[in-house]
Design a protein around this motif. Structure first.
Motif: not given
Length: 295
Positions: A100-115
């Protein structure tokens, strides 16, 4: 689970065989795994009918101590990216996408933006309005707060995490006493189950076990607290005390570093973790906007 079994001494069941495709000799998807000793903590000593889903007081200290040991080991498992744990063709382990979100993410920034781009609140506007018919604040205000929260998170995503790059710690997404097995005489942990949603997360999402969850003051109604910020509710006061005791138990068993105790001690981190879980999984109505002001 195999990754955890290979890299820690956490009591997780060994998987002997599994099949997700129904087109097999059994005629159904299945998983064959080791039977762990003990009982699920929430069902121990008479279960919910006897203690209403709460760990009996006489066993809490030992239960918390042994959970803390497991929690430290869990958080000490870290990978370069944020995502699920998958096995690659070479037999090693890498991070995969989050459902439901995607990734994997290299940074926390990318994770929170995708969320923020993908998250959907559990309740629609009409349901929230019905739920707030006799609420302490207008339904329109709560609806606006909930609708604005993801975009507010995205706007500050680049400065939300104090440790934007990995390695990132592993988390059990349902670290609750319904997934922790114990010896009924001592309440020592004998097993941890239900690892389906385990993944690496930003440090801001490292949280207390669910049985020690407490709402941030800013998220809650202010009239529930005194002028010093202490809750009037005695059960909540007890939870606050137990959270402090749990942090001290964690500190006693931390060897590699003090990451877990630091995350649990940080009110900012715990406000983010609570709000994320409340929005993503529970559909909790609350003052997300007040949490944002504190960030």
């Amino acid at each position: 689970m195999q990754f955890i079994k290979e890299h820690t001494s956490l009591p997780v069941p060994q998987v002997f065989a599994y099949e997700f495709d129904e087109n097999n000799s059994v005629g159904a998807a299945f998983i064959l795994m080791e039977l762990l000793p003990g009982s699920v903590a929430i069902d121990a000593l008479g279960g919910y009918e006897a203690h209403r889903g709460v760990i009996p007081k006489e066993h809490r200290q030992n239960f918390y101590r042994t959970v803390a040991k497991c929690h430290v080991q869990l958080t000490s498992l870290r990978l370069p990216k944020i995502g699920t744990i998958v096995r690659n063709s070479e037999g090693g382990y890498v991070c995969g996408p989050l459902p439901g979100i995607g990734g994997p993410f290299d940074t926390a920034t990318a994770f929170f933006e995708a969320w923020a781009d993908s998250v959907k609140f559990k309740w629609d506007k009409e349901t929230i309005t019905r739920m707030m018919q006799r609420g302490p604040v207008p339904a329109e205000q709560i609806v606006a707060i909930i609708e604005d929260f993801p975009s507010q998170i995205k706007a500050i995503a680049s400065r939300l995490s104090l440790c934007d790059e990995g390695p990132f710690p592993l988390a059990h997404d349902d670290f609750l006493h319904s997934n922790i097995m114990v010896d009924e005489e001592t309440f020592d942990v004998t097993g941890i189950i239900d690892w389906e949603g385990a993944c690496t997360v930003p440090y801001e999402l490292v949280a207390f076990p669910d049985f020690l969850t407490a709402m941030p003051v800013s998220f809650d109604l202010p009239q529930k607290y005194d002028r010093d910020g202490q809750p009037f509710d005695e059960e909540l006061r007890e939870t606050w005390r137990e959270r402090g005791e749990y942090i001290e138990m964690v500190k006693l068993v931390e060897l590699q570093d003090s990451v877990l105790s630091a995350c649990l001690s940080c009110k900012r981190n715990q406000a983010i973790a609570y709000s994320y879980g409340a929005y993503t999984s529970v559909g909790k109505l609350g003052f997300y906007d007040r949490v944002m002001i504190e960030l």
